[in-house]
Write a protein that holds these residues in place. Sequence first.
Motif, PDB file in Angstrom:
ATOM      1  N   SER E  55      10.302  -3.626   0.595  1.00  0.00           N
ATOM      2  CA  SER E  55       9.596  -2.338   0.529  1.00  0.00           C
ATOM      3  C   SER E  55      10.580  -1.201   0.332  1.00  0.00           C
ATOM      4  CB  SER E  55       8.824  -2.072   1.813  1.00  0.00           C
ATOM      5  OG  SER E  55       7.892  -3.085   2.013  1.00  0.00           O
ATOM      6  N   GLN E  99       0.774  -2.117   0.366  1.00  0.00           N
ATOM      7  CA  GLN E  99       0.383  -3.361   1.014  1.00  0.00           C
ATOM      8  C   GLN E  99      -0.913  -3.237   1.805  1.00  0.00           C
ATOM      9  OE1 GLN E  99       3.389  -4.946   3.590  1.00  0.00           O
ATOM     10  NE2 GLN E  99       2.092  -6.590   4.319  1.00  0.00           N
ATOM     11  N   ASP E 179       3.596  -3.069  -3.847  1.00  0.00           N
ATOM     12  CA  ASP E 179       4.266  -3.552  -2.637  1.00  0.00           C
ATOM     13  C   ASP E 179       3.296  -4.434  -1.852  1.00  0.00           C
ATOM     14  OD1 ASP E 179       5.797  -3.998  -0.466  1.00  0.00           O
ATOM     15  OD2 ASP E 179       6.019  -1.907   0.135  1.00  0.00           O
ATOM     16  N   GLU E 180       3.415  -5.698  -2.028  1.00  0.00           N
ATOM     17  CA  GLU E 180       2.554  -6.672  -1.354  1.00  0.00           C
ATOM     18  C   GLU E 180       1.075  -6.284  -1.445  1.00  0.00           C
ATOM     19  OE1 GLU E 180       3.992  -8.728   1.838  1.00  0.00           O
ATOM     20  OE2 GLU E 180       5.945  -7.756   1.953  1.00  0.00           O
TER      21      GLU E 180
HETATM   22 MG   LIG Z   1       7.340  -4.326   3.291  1.00  0.00          MG
END
Ligand SMILES: [Mg+2]
Lengths: 303, 327, 517, 315, 321
Positions: E55, E99, E179-180
């Motif tokens: 991240s 995320q 990010d995810e």
């Molecule tokens: Mg992360």
Amino acid sequence: MEPQQTQLQAENQTKNISLPKQKRKNPWKVAMRKLARDKAAMFGLAMLFVISVTVILAPVLPLPDPVEVDLANRLQPIGTEGHLLGTDDLGRDLLSRLIWGGRVSIAVGFIAVGIALVFGTILGLIAGYFQKFFDTVIMRFIDILMAFPYVLLAIAIVAALGPGLMNTMIAVSIVGIPYYARIVRGSALMFRNMEFVVAERALGAGHGHILVHHIIPNCLPPLIVAASLDVGWMILAAAGMSFIGLGAQPPMAEWGVMLSEGQQFIRVAPHLSLLPGAAIFLVVLSLNLLGDGLRDVLDPKSK
Amino acid sequence: MTALLQVENLEILFKKEQQYVSTVSGVHFHVDSGEMVGIVGESGCGKSVTSLSIMGLLPKDFSKVSQNTKIHFNGKSLTEITEKEYRKIRGNDMSMIFQDPMSSLNPVLTIGYQMNEMILAHTKLSKKEARKKAINMLEKVRIPRAEKIIDEYPHQLSGGMRQRVMIAMALSCNPKLLIADEPTTALDVTIQAQILNLIKGLQKEFNTAVMLITHDLGVVAEVCDRVVVMYAGKVVEEASVDEIFNAPKHPYTIGLLNSMPSLTDEKDRLEAIPGAVPLPEEMPKGCRFAPRCSEVMDACLESAPEKRMLSSSHYCSCWLYEEEEVG
Amino acid sequence: SSESTTPESSTDDAATDTPTGNKVVVVGLEAEPTSLDAHQLSDYNSSRAAMELYDQLVEFKDESTDIVPGLAEKWDVSDDGLKYTFYLREDVTFHDGTPFNAEAVKFSIDRQIDSDHPFHDTGQFAYADYTFGPVESVEVDDEFTVTFTLNEAYAPFLSNMAMHAASIVSPTAVEEHGADFTKNPVGTGPFKFVSWNPGVEVVLEANPDHFEGAPNVDQIIFKPITEPQTRLAELEAGNMDLIVNVPPDDLARLEADDSLQIIEQAGMHVWWTSFNTQREPFNDVKIRQAINYAINKEAIVDGILQGTGEVANSPVPPVVWGHNPNVSNYEYNPEKAIELLEEAGYPDGFELTYWVPESGSGMQQPQAMAAAIQSDLSKVGIDVTIQTLEWGTYLDKVFVPVEENDMDMHQMSWIGDNGDPDNFLYALLGGEQWPTAGFNSSYYENAEVDELLKEARITKDKGERTEMYEKAQELIMEDAPWVIIDHEMQIVATSKRLQNFKLHPTGVFRFSDVDVQ
Amino acid sequence: MASYIFRRMIGLLPVLFGVTILVFSIMHLSPGDPAKIILGPKATEESIEKLNVQLGLDQPLHVQYVTWIGNVFKGDWGRSIQMKMEVLPLVMERFSATLILTVSSLTIATVIGIGVGIISAYRKYSWIDRSLMMFVLIGFCLPVFWLGILLQIVFGLKLGILPISGMYPAGQTGFNHLLTHLILPSLALSAGAGAVIARMTRSSMLEVFEQDYIRTARSKGIKERKVIYIHALKNAIIPVLTVLGMQVGFLLAGAVLVEMVFSWPGIGTLMVNGILARDFPLVQGVILLVATTYVVVNLLIDILYAILDPRISYS
Amino acid sequence: MEPILEIKNLKKYFPVKQGFIRRASGQVKAVDDVSLTLYEGETLGLVGESGCGKSTFGRTVLQLVKPTSGEVMYKGKDLSKLSFKEMRPYRREIQMVFQDPYSSLNSRKTVRSILEEPMKIHHLFTRKEREEKVDHIMELVGLNRTFADRYPHEFSGGQRQRIGIARALMLDPSLIIADEPVSALDVSVQAQVLNLMQDLQKQLNLTYLFIAHDLSVVKHFSSRVGVMYLGRLVELASKTELYKEPLHPYTQALMSAVPIPKTGIKRERILLTGDVPNPQNPPTGCAFHERCHACMDICKVERPELKEVGKGRVVACHLYK
Ligand SMILES: [Mg+2]
Ligand SMILES: Nc1ncnc2c1ncn2[C@@H]1O[C@H](COP(=O)(O)OP(=O)(O)OP(=O)(O)O)[C@@H](O)[C@H]1O
Ligand SMILES: Nc1ncnc2c1ncn2[C@@H]1O[C@H](COP(=O)(O)OP(=O)(O)OP(=O)(O)O)[C@@H](O)[C@H]1O
Ligand SMILES: [Mg+2]
């Protein structure tokens, strides 16, 4: 490309089925609806409403003049003819003074909280959002205010500016600033690192935009709750000032002054202090009930 | 032989706006001694509340188990015993590991304290002996420096270590049944592999029955003997691991398997199940999966399918298999 | 309760009961004494606790302000009125055993007025200028003779010599304790200092060697109790023998109580509302008179003060000689007030600001009284805005040169010190006494009055002086620079076991003759 | 840990320094002249001026401040203008009384507040919870001065079972007397703080009851009592501590009113009179002492925090 | 293919405050000397365990955290040299998807205002155009436009993630850092979202930097994959190469730990011992050596540099010379 498009659409259609058919709701409105189901909070709101309406209507209600002195009829008990709640040490009508005093006291409570809220929020926001130098300086200042005993701070302010409602109000609101600043700073600290704020920055939003559109609205719920509980505290703190003799100016009726002056007659005419005490209690009670209700509905975790 | 745990007609209701809404209903399954049963399903399908109802730990003020539910464990009817009797079973005969190892350990008490109090509650050991036993258990779950770790606080341990502490704790009274509610979801894959390995090993060693709750079919395939697939508060399929992965019957199970990206195969595009899980208060009338089902028929929208036995170890609730039921 | 009759030294930690038979008087004061040094006293609470420690050369007679011998057996005054020679008693020792003599007298006075005196910086002598203003020097003639030389004839001087600032303190003790003499007081008085536990109590014990004989009680304990209701409760519960400042409305109840008694004494006090007579429209005597007529003074005294004051007819209280009983105050007559207002050109009334202290020494109930006055004035069309100030700030605002003064009307009160009418009339209404030179905060000036007052200051004959003062009072009442409301009664409530307690007009308590059952 | 405490103590200095500047400015910049107040309306111009010189008030403000703060460091807190005594011993003596009152009130408030909070949280939404919370609210609403007088009349005068005012009976001392004299003022003072603590404990307990580790504790089959008093309370107490720290400030300040009502020989009356009389050295001394106490107590609470909550690192 | 983003020696060290008067006394090397290049239209997957700095890497590229050193060349411009203000125009072209679909949407705003916000920030379009654009994009991501006036809490996780993606698309970006984006979602929903992102990439010619911790998701989604360990890139290869023959022992272990939803597969498991080391105090030499099954003496002292071992394939391990 073709099959994907249809796939997308297929997913869309099923979306329609699965999504709950709810009316569009504003989170505030949702909260208010939830609040409407909270009996205690509604009771508080209703009581507050009745009290507010009564005091607002004071000028048009058929009440005796609250400052008219009638020394021949002083300290009349509750239920006296012409004076429903009796008279005070100067023969002034207590009911009338209670209602007129409510205008002042409630205004003091709300305005003092308002001042504390505004300044506390500004300080807390700057400290929590911008961090570093601002945070250090502001929080030190807040620490100083907190370390300064509040009654003494208020006395000193009143002594400096002179007694009177305005100054009492300023004094108690200055006392309130650190608490709001702390709450807001905590929230601002938390929210500034929340992903949706990071997302805003990623989109190119400036600090002002983020503060106004994202941080402040999210800081509001805990503030509203704290503020609703504090109105009562402010009224009481102002009463404490009156007890030391630094409150509102006579002959203005104000619950705190009435309570502290009436205290001298606690043996001969207890209703002089009991009635304003009860009035303060009712306001604090209703604000507390309302505040507790607000806390429940504004808490995202609550159902 | 009767099963160690037999859940019949489980219905769990949650209070929503003064009304009880059923979130889990008609759930039947059993766990035999020494076996590892996987319970899989998407988030919110009722895996956790099912396990909590078995432990008797549902929040009392706003949830309840319906009257018709029968839960038999080790010869006792759990729906009928007193709270005191329940306390004797909890932690002793059956224990539980929770999903999030950080929030499930009390942050202000040492590992040792949290383990000891459980051992002391169920055994006649002295404090000293309990501590020894705790250290012993920590060593069993391969925690290095167990003697030292026992006096530390949860925050001083990594996620994997904490989860191992939870396992050590859960096993310290040698329970007959271990309920593991997503014990590895919060962990990295490498750690997950360690933990699963550990649970599997300990299960063999202590001959404990394990009810492994997860949403990861891969995990199930690795360690379980039998699988229960849940969807929206209902069991849709129950079968041995081989049957589930090699001959899945229920369209939901099939869809679930197909939507997983695979490490072994190359897929150009995932076959997603369209739509989303319905909310408990808006459950469709018939089969709960019908709105998302690719094989949906009229019957599905009318009424919920019964549980059918497809083989001695394979049950499925789907109108597709109406005729196929065996004996 | 039995506890209060069985005290012991407060330095003793053991809480065992001490021998009974000790005669102890417990007094509930309004506030804590700020000093026990006679020369530094400036408030009632302190002087009530401290004054029995000391004697003066001359003293006020019981229940009046007439002068009788004290530490001086007799005295001469020179014909020009500039030299006072005192012949001292020779049989007196201080509580610390050191002898009382002329040196001690000189020390006691010089300490206050001579800024080069080695012990001048051992305190703040609030009353020094006032008491010894005209004193040029103090001369030791021989061991027991001392002569005061004044720089101008000043008739009230002898009265001043009975005031607290004229108390004789032990020079040895001052030398020993320096600035801390304030909490280690040594005098010659009927009681000796035992202890002062700040905030808790001041304990005095009988001085068996007092030249007028030993007092009857063994101990007096003064306790500060700020809250009137608390003080009252302590008295009623039997924990106190005497309390001051009884709330007026509780008097009736106390009077009905068999175990209690109320003792009253008219005091040297006057409470008034002052006009700024140099300011429009209060420079018009008609306006001042109108306001005087518009205010119901009886109602205030009966209603708010519940008879704890008597309606005044002149600035000089009746207990002070020179009081003119024949002048009359303005009666309550709103019609007359309206008439006068019309005559003065204000038929529709006007607005004014009324300055009120939040509390203050001698101010009685400033806010309630202000509210009543406000209400009365509104009935004749005068619209009053009340401005309350905290006492310290208030004083700052009141005593300013006339050109800085922006007040229409303010409250003030005065407690006389030496029982001389000069102390009221010249000090408060003399044309030379405008702030900041003096206390004439109404900026009143009347040449005829000034003539009379100045003449009376240097006239030796009391009869002549009386005449002058009576005349002055007539003129002043006619000019109406004030609205004079009342003279406060000193009121204390005591338990019945306390006997022979009499209040003195000066407000100081005397316990020499007091006894307890 | 030691370095943590040391560092925190260093951090207090700027706060105390700020407090001294604040109190000094407020006192000196507010209207009102100590000499005039001391000497009363009867003072003459010269005597006021003389007194001002004697008190050093003729100096420029910054000089006065520097002199004062320098002397404070040397242990000379000046001499009270009004009380004419040295400030340090006077304030210390009186402050110890305030401290006794505050500590006992805090104890009462904490014990009762936490107890009520626990019961209320455990029986949430029951009638017990509701009535306790109502009771607590009344406690919050009662002005201390009013409650104080009520207690005096009921317990002191009518029932006659407790002393009405003061710290000891006239002319006596002793621990037993102190205890009985302490009851009423402590009760009056603790009402508000107790109410706040009770509410805080309740909400904190409610929050903790929702935590996963409580479920874990229950899953272990331990006694409910242990779950509440060990697992829940130990966590719930941590946010209560913060409130406790703030309450110390309120108690110290509220003590002013209670001391006036009960003639408790603390700094309260000294302080109020000091302010009214513009007794600069006295007020400055009192506030410095009170502020120091407040920050020290809060430091102690932070340390307690670190002890109770192992997650807080004090490195 | 054109490089769209070139990252050279990117470092981000977070100070760790402790000690007397809170001086910074240690640091976390969250991103430590990472270099890689992204080509237009491709998807570069980045995997690694929790806390390895994925991240932070993404955020540093976007200048949401200022890099300690290194260059981030976007279309030839070094973003790391730009001020907050100067960066603003670039923020239109590079977008991020987060995320957590819950905390990344302000719960007090309607979907419409969330989606309009990017345009408002950059003062684009008239009101009407904005509304049209919102409707268009919502359709694109498969959200019924009647949902526009609802609040995020009324949506499921998958739908929220669609909103997040829609927000990233509002300004017609060319690069999206995800990010995810699917880690918080259930498999069935994850499949929906991955499909969507795939479709969008084709339609809009997007370039993705796709951060994930699930190797199978990365495999499915990316064309090239980078593996991070404790702030460093340890291996980078095309998808096919990496999954066919992982070179770094860590990649091997990672891969073997992924559970496979099939029975009857016998796999050689490389079980790692121990946990991820404390990033504040990483092991000397190769940060992985303590957990490595092929650890050699040199690994304990010398940190292996990234070496090219094939075309476009790099690995940081002493095993490969
Ligand atoms: Mg992360
Ligand atoms: N405390 C609660 N209050 C109200 N409803 C609840 C509560 N806990 C669970 N539910 C309901 O029960 C249903 C099942 O929840 P449960 O936690 O068992 O799901 P799960 O299968 O364990 O999901 P996950 O994989 O996310 O853990 C949920 O849809 C939720 O609506
Ligand atoms: N603002 C910060 N201050 C200090 N340290 C930080 C900060 N942000 C991240 N770190 C540290 O940097 C390291 C990398 O964090 P990062 O969030 O980038 O990891 P990640 O790979 O994204 O992990 P995850 O998979 O858990 O999201 C971690 O050790 C983290 O503690
Ligand atoms: Mg769950």
